[in-house]
Scaffold this motif. Structure first.
Motif, short mmCIF file in Angstrom:
data_model
loop_
_atom_site.label_atom_id
_atom_site.label_comp_id
_atom_site.label_asym_id
_atom_site.label_seq_id
_atom_site.Cartn_x
_atom_site.Cartn_y
_atom_site.Cartn_z
N GLY A 88 0.56 -1.17 0.05
CA GLY A 88 0.06 -0.01 -0.07
C GLY A 88 0.73 1.34 0.16
N ALA A 89 1.96 1.15 0.87
CA ALA A 89 2.78 2.46 0.95
C ALA A 89 3.66 2.34 -0.52
CB ALA A 89 3.88 2.19 2.01
N THR A 90 3.76 1.49 -1.30
CA THR A 90 4.67 1.85 -2.54
C THR A 90 3.51 2.37 -3.43
OG1 THR A 90 5.84 -0.33 -2.21
CG2 THR A 90 5.54 0.42 -4.35
N VAL A 91 2.39 1.95 -3.46
CA VAL A 91 1.38 2.71 -4.24
C VAL A 91 1.07 4.04 -4.02
CG1 VAL A 91 -1.34 2.72 -5.10
CG2 VAL A 91 -0.11 0.60 -4.81
N HIS A 95 1.64 7.32 -6.48
CA HIS A 95 0.88 8.46 -6.63
C HIS A 95 1.26 9.85 -6.23
CE1 HIS A 95 -2.66 5.41 -6.13
NE2 HIS A 95 -2.27 5.46 -7.14
N ARG A 96 2.10 9.82 -5.24
CA ARG A 96 2.85 11.41 -4.84
C ARG A 96 3.70 11.72 -5.82
NH1 ARG A 96 4.39 10.21 1.71
NH2 ARG A 96 2.18 10.33 2.51
N LYS A 101 4.93 15.30 -10.68
CA LYS A 101 5.13 15.52 -11.90
C LYS A 101 3.93 16.46 -12.47
CE LYS A 101 7.68 11.42 -12.54
NZ LYS A 101 7.70 9.99 -13.07
N ALA A 102 2.73 16.13 -12.20
CA ALA A 102 1.69 16.71 -12.74
C ALA A 102 1.70 18.35 -12.38
CB ALA A 102 0.48 16.32 -12.59
N SER A 103 1.99 18.66 -11.15
CA SER A 103 2.08 19.97 -10.48
C SER A 103 3.21 20.58 -11.24
CB SER A 103 2.25 19.78 -8.93
OG SER A 103 1.30 19.19 -8.37
N ASN A 104 4.55 20.07 -11.37
CA ASN A 104 5.37 20.79 -11.88
C ASN A 104 4.85 21.25 -13.51
OD1 ASN A 104 7.15 20.56 -9.89
ND2 ASN A 104 8.16 18.69 -10.36
N LEU A 105 4.36 20.35 -14.16
CA LEU A 105 3.91 20.57 -15.58
C LEU A 105 3.02 21.70 -15.53
CD1 LEU A 105 3.94 19.91 -18.54
CD2 LEU A 105 2.33 18.07 -17.91
N ALA A 106 1.92 21.65 -14.70
CA ALA A 106 1.00 22.81 -14.47
C ALA A 106 1.64 24.13 -14.26
CB ALA A 106 0.06 22.34 -13.60
N ASN A 107 2.69 23.86 -13.47
CA ASN A 107 3.46 25.24 -13.19
C ASN A 107 4.24 25.88 -14.40
OD1 ASN A 107 2.64 25.94 -10.36
ND2 ASN A 107 4.12 24.37 -9.81
N GLN A 167 -3.80 20.13 -6.12
CA GLN A 167 -3.46 20.46 -4.56
C GLN A 167 -4.33 19.56 -3.75
OE1 GLN A 167 -4.41 24.70 -4.53
NE2 GLN A 167 -2.37 25.32 -5.82
N VAL A 168 -5.58 19.28 -4.08
CA VAL A 168 -6.65 18.56 -3.38
C VAL A 168 -5.97 17.05 -3.45
CG1 VAL A 168 -8.76 17.34 -3.21
CG2 VAL A 168 -8.66 19.78 -3.85
N LEU A 169 -5.50 16.63 -4.52
CA LEU A 169 -4.98 15.08 -4.55
C LEU A 169 -3.64 15.17 -3.75
CD1 LEU A 169 -5.58 14.37 -8.37
CD2 LEU A 169 -6.77 13.54 -6.65
N GLU A 170 -2.97 16.21 -3.76
CA GLU A 170 -1.62 16.12 -2.85
C GLU A 170 -1.76 16.15 -1.44
OE1 GLU A 170 2.78 18.05 -3.73
OE2 GLU A 170 1.05 19.21 -3.86
N ARG A 171 -2.79 16.97 -1.10
CA ARG A 171 -3.25 17.19 0.30
C ARG A 171 -3.83 15.60 0.78
NH1 ARG A 171 -3.39 21.71 2.89
NH2 ARG A 171 -4.67 20.78 4.69
N GLN A 172 -4.46 14.77 0.04
CA GLN A 172 -4.86 13.73 0.42
C GLN A 172 -3.72 12.61 0.26
OE1 GLN A 172 -7.84 13.04 -2.76
NE2 GLN A 172 -9.51 13.97 -1.65
N ALA A 173 -2.79 12.69 -0.60
CA ALA A 173 -1.91 11.64 -0.72
C ALA A 173 -0.70 11.80 0.47
CB ALA A 173 -0.97 11.98 -2.11
N PHE A 174 -0.99 13.12 1.16
CA PHE A 174 0.13 13.40 1.99
C PHE A 174 -0.71 13.31 3.49
CE2 PHE A 174 2.95 14.45 -0.95
CZ PHE A 174 4.39 14.16 -0.59
N ASN A 175 -1.93 13.01 3.56
CA ASN A 175 -2.94 13.11 4.65
C ASN A 175 -2.96 14.12 5.47
OD1 ASN A 175 -3.59 9.97 4.37
ND2 ASN A 175 -1.39 9.51 5.09
#
Length: 199
Positions: A88-91, A95-96, A101-107, A167-175
Protein backbone atom coordinates in the motif's frame (compact mmCIF):
# COMPACT_ATOMS: atom_id res chain seq x y z
CA UNK A 1 3.80 -32.51 -16.29
CA UNK A 2 2.62 -31.88 -12.72
CA UNK A 3 0.24 -29.01 -12.11
CA UNK A 4 1.74 -26.28 -9.95
CA UNK A 5 0.04 -26.21 -6.56
CA UNK A 6 -1.26 -22.87 -5.28
CA UNK A 7 0.80 -21.14 -2.59
CA UNK A 8 -1.95 -21.30 0.01
CA UNK A 9 0.18 -19.60 2.65
CA UNK A 10 0.64 -16.52 0.43
CA UNK A 11 -3.03 -16.63 -0.54
CA UNK A 12 -4.05 -16.75 3.12
CA UNK A 13 -1.88 -13.72 3.90
CA UNK A 14 -3.38 -11.71 1.05
CA UNK A 15 -6.91 -12.85 1.94
CA UNK A 16 -6.60 -11.97 5.62
CA UNK A 17 -4.93 -8.63 4.89
CA UNK A 18 -8.09 -7.53 3.05
CA UNK A 19 -6.21 -5.04 0.85
CA UNK A 20 -6.93 -6.91 -2.41
CA UNK A 21 -10.21 -8.27 -3.74
CA UNK A 22 -10.60 -12.06 -3.72
CA UNK A 23 -10.81 -11.98 -7.52
CA UNK A 24 -7.47 -10.12 -7.72
CA UNK A 25 -5.84 -12.62 -5.36
CA UNK A 26 -7.20 -15.45 -7.50
CA UNK A 27 -5.87 -13.93 -10.73
CA UNK A 28 -2.43 -13.38 -9.21
CA UNK A 29 -2.26 -16.98 -8.10
CA UNK A 30 -3.79 -18.60 -11.18
CA UNK A 31 -6.81 -20.12 -9.44
CA UNK A 32 -10.51 -19.32 -9.20
CA UNK A 33 -12.00 -17.04 -6.59
CA UNK A 34 -14.43 -19.85 -5.78
CA UNK A 35 -11.50 -22.08 -4.78
CA UNK A 36 -10.22 -19.37 -2.46
CA UNK A 37 -13.63 -18.87 -0.88
CA UNK A 38 -13.97 -22.63 -0.25
CA UNK A 39 -10.48 -22.83 1.24
CA UNK A 40 -11.12 -19.77 3.42
CA UNK A 41 -14.37 -21.26 4.71
CA UNK A 42 -12.81 -24.65 5.37
CA UNK A 43 -9.78 -23.15 7.12
CA UNK A 44 -11.65 -20.46 9.02
CA UNK A 45 -9.85 -17.54 7.41
CA UNK A 46 -11.28 -14.14 8.27
CA UNK A 47 -10.56 -10.91 6.41
CA UNK A 48 -9.96 -9.19 9.72
CA UNK A 49 -6.77 -7.19 9.20
CA UNK A 50 -7.82 -4.58 6.62
CA UNK A 51 -8.15 -1.76 9.17
CA UNK A 52 -4.77 -2.63 10.67
CA UNK A 53 -3.28 -2.60 7.16
CA UNK A 54 -4.67 0.90 6.51
CA UNK A 55 -3.22 2.11 9.80
CA UNK A 56 0.13 0.57 9.06
CA UNK A 57 0.24 2.11 5.58
CA UNK A 58 -0.21 5.53 7.20
CA UNK A 59 2.42 4.72 9.85
CA UNK A 60 4.86 3.46 7.23
CA UNK A 61 4.42 6.56 5.11
CA UNK A 62 4.97 8.88 8.08
CA UNK A 63 7.56 7.04 10.19
CA UNK A 64 8.45 3.78 8.47
CA UNK A 65 7.48 1.92 11.62
CA UNK A 66 5.15 -1.07 12.06
CA UNK A 67 3.35 -1.82 15.31
CA UNK A 68 2.21 -5.32 16.20
CA UNK A 69 -1.56 -5.68 16.37
CA UNK A 70 -3.41 -6.94 19.38
CA UNK A 71 -4.78 -10.24 18.11
CA UNK A 72 -4.74 -13.96 18.65
CA UNK A 73 -1.50 -14.54 16.74
CA UNK A 74 0.42 -11.23 16.89
CA UNK A 75 3.57 -12.42 15.14
CA UNK A 76 1.79 -13.92 12.13
CA UNK A 77 -0.67 -11.05 11.88
CA UNK A 78 2.22 -8.57 12.07
CA UNK A 79 3.83 -10.29 9.07
CA UNK A 80 0.58 -10.06 7.10
CA UNK A 81 0.11 -6.42 8.03
CA UNK A 82 3.75 -5.59 7.17
CA UNK A 83 3.48 -7.22 3.73
CA UNK A 84 0.20 -5.52 2.83
CA UNK A 85 1.29 -2.17 4.30
CA UNK A 86 4.47 -2.20 2.21
CA UNK A 87 2.43 -2.77 -0.94
CA UNK A 88 0.00 0.00 0.00
CA UNK A 89 2.81 2.42 0.87
CA UNK A 90 4.48 1.71 -2.49
CA UNK A 91 1.24 2.60 -4.31
CA UNK A 92 0.82 5.85 -2.35
CA UNK A 93 4.45 6.87 -2.94
CA UNK A 94 3.92 6.29 -6.67
CA UNK A 95 0.81 8.46 -6.59
CA UNK A 96 2.75 11.19 -4.80
CA UNK A 97 5.44 11.17 -7.49
CA UNK A 98 2.84 11.34 -10.26
CA UNK A 99 1.03 14.22 -8.56
CA UNK A 100 4.32 16.10 -8.12
CA UNK A 101 5.17 15.64 -11.84
CA UNK A 102 1.72 16.88 -12.84
CA UNK A 103 2.05 19.89 -10.51
CA UNK A 104 5.43 20.78 -12.01
CA UNK A 105 3.97 20.53 -15.51
CA UNK A 106 1.02 22.76 -14.56
CA UNK A 107 3.45 25.34 -13.17
CA UNK A 108 5.49 25.27 -16.39
CA UNK A 109 2.34 25.77 -18.46
CA UNK A 110 1.33 28.67 -16.22
CA UNK A 111 4.75 30.25 -16.79
CA UNK A 112 4.33 29.82 -20.56
CA UNK A 113 0.93 31.50 -20.39
CA UNK A 114 2.41 34.42 -18.44
CA UNK A 115 5.15 34.83 -21.07
CA UNK A 116 2.54 34.79 -23.85
CA UNK A 117 0.45 37.46 -22.11
CA UNK A 118 3.48 39.68 -21.40
CA UNK A 119 4.64 39.45 -25.02
CA UNK A 120 1.24 39.51 -26.72
CA UNK A 121 1.89 42.71 -28.63
CA UNK A 122 5.15 41.50 -30.15
CA UNK A 123 3.60 38.09 -30.91
CA UNK A 124 0.67 39.78 -32.67
CA UNK A 125 3.06 41.94 -34.67
CA UNK A 126 5.02 38.82 -35.67
CA UNK A 127 1.76 37.14 -36.77
CA UNK A 128 0.82 40.20 -38.84
CA UNK A 129 4.23 40.10 -40.52
CA UNK A 130 4.09 36.34 -41.09
CA UNK A 131 0.64 36.47 -42.70
CA UNK A 132 0.81 39.77 -44.59
CA UNK A 133 0.77 38.01 -47.96
CA UNK A 134 -2.14 35.67 -47.09
CA UNK A 135 -5.14 36.60 -49.18
CA UNK A 136 -7.91 35.00 -47.11
CA UNK A 137 -6.89 36.08 -43.61
CA UNK A 138 -8.04 32.74 -42.20
CA UNK A 139 -4.59 31.75 -40.97
CA UNK A 140 -3.99 35.18 -39.45
CA UNK A 141 -7.33 35.06 -37.64
CA UNK A 142 -6.63 31.61 -36.21
CA UNK A 143 -3.15 32.59 -35.04
CA UNK A 144 -4.34 35.83 -33.43
CA UNK A 145 -7.21 33.97 -31.74
CA UNK A 146 -4.72 31.51 -30.22
CA UNK A 147 -2.93 34.32 -28.36
CA UNK A 148 -5.98 36.53 -27.82
CA UNK A 149 -7.51 37.43 -24.47
CA UNK A 150 -10.45 34.95 -24.63
CA UNK A 151 -8.08 32.07 -25.40
CA UNK A 152 -5.70 33.13 -22.63
CA UNK A 153 -8.58 33.49 -20.16
CA UNK A 154 -9.84 29.98 -20.99
CA UNK A 155 -6.33 28.53 -20.63
CA UNK A 156 -5.88 30.32 -17.31
CA UNK A 157 -9.17 28.93 -16.01
CA UNK A 158 -8.29 25.39 -17.10
CA UNK A 159 -4.81 25.57 -15.55
CA UNK A 160 -6.22 27.03 -12.32
CA UNK A 161 -8.77 24.20 -12.15
CA UNK A 162 -6.07 21.60 -12.80
CA UNK A 163 -3.82 23.07 -10.10
CA UNK A 164 -6.74 23.19 -7.66
CA UNK A 165 -7.42 19.49 -8.27
CA UNK A 166 -3.72 18.63 -7.96
CA UNK A 167 -3.53 20.50 -4.65
CA UNK A 168 -6.50 18.51 -3.35
CA UNK A 169 -4.94 15.22 -4.51
CA UNK A 170 -1.59 16.16 -2.99
CA UNK A 171 -3.17 16.98 0.37
CA UNK A 172 -4.96 13.62 0.30
CA UNK A 173 -1.77 11.76 -0.69
CA UNK A 174 0.09 13.30 2.25
CA UNK A 175 -2.85 12.85 4.69
CA UNK A 176 -3.13 16.61 5.31
CA UNK A 177 -6.94 16.74 5.29
CA UNK A 178 -9.23 15.73 8.14
CA UNK A 179 -11.56 12.77 7.57
CA UNK A 180 -14.51 15.09 8.12
CA UNK A 181 -13.43 17.13 5.10
CA UNK A 182 -13.11 14.16 2.72
CA UNK A 183 -16.66 14.37 1.37
CA UNK A 184 -16.28 18.11 0.78
CA UNK A 185 -12.97 17.52 -0.96
CA UNK A 186 -14.49 14.86 -3.24
CA UNK A 187 -17.39 17.15 -4.07
CA UNK A 188 -15.04 20.05 -4.84
CA UNK A 189 -12.85 17.87 -7.04
CA UNK A 190 -15.88 16.66 -9.04
CA UNK A 191 -17.16 20.21 -9.42
CA UNK A 192 -13.81 21.46 -10.71
CA UNK A 193 -13.70 18.59 -13.21
CA UNK A 194 -17.09 19.55 -14.55
CA UNK A 195 -16.11 23.24 -14.80
CA UNK A 196 -12.95 22.32 -16.69
CA UNK A 197 -14.96 20.33 -19.25
CA UNK A 198 -17.43 23.17 -19.74
CA UNK A 199 -14.76 25.87 -20.11
Amino acid sequence: MATKQPDWEAIERAYRAGALSIRTIAERNGISDTAIRKKAKASGWVRDLSEQVRKEVRNKLVRGEVRDGQCANPERDAEIVEEAAEEGATVVRSHRRDIRKASNLANLLMDDLLTTIQQRESIENAIEEETKEDSSGIRRGAMLAAVGLPSNAKTLFQLSSAMKNLQVLERQAFNLDDKEQSSDVDELSSLMDELSKDA
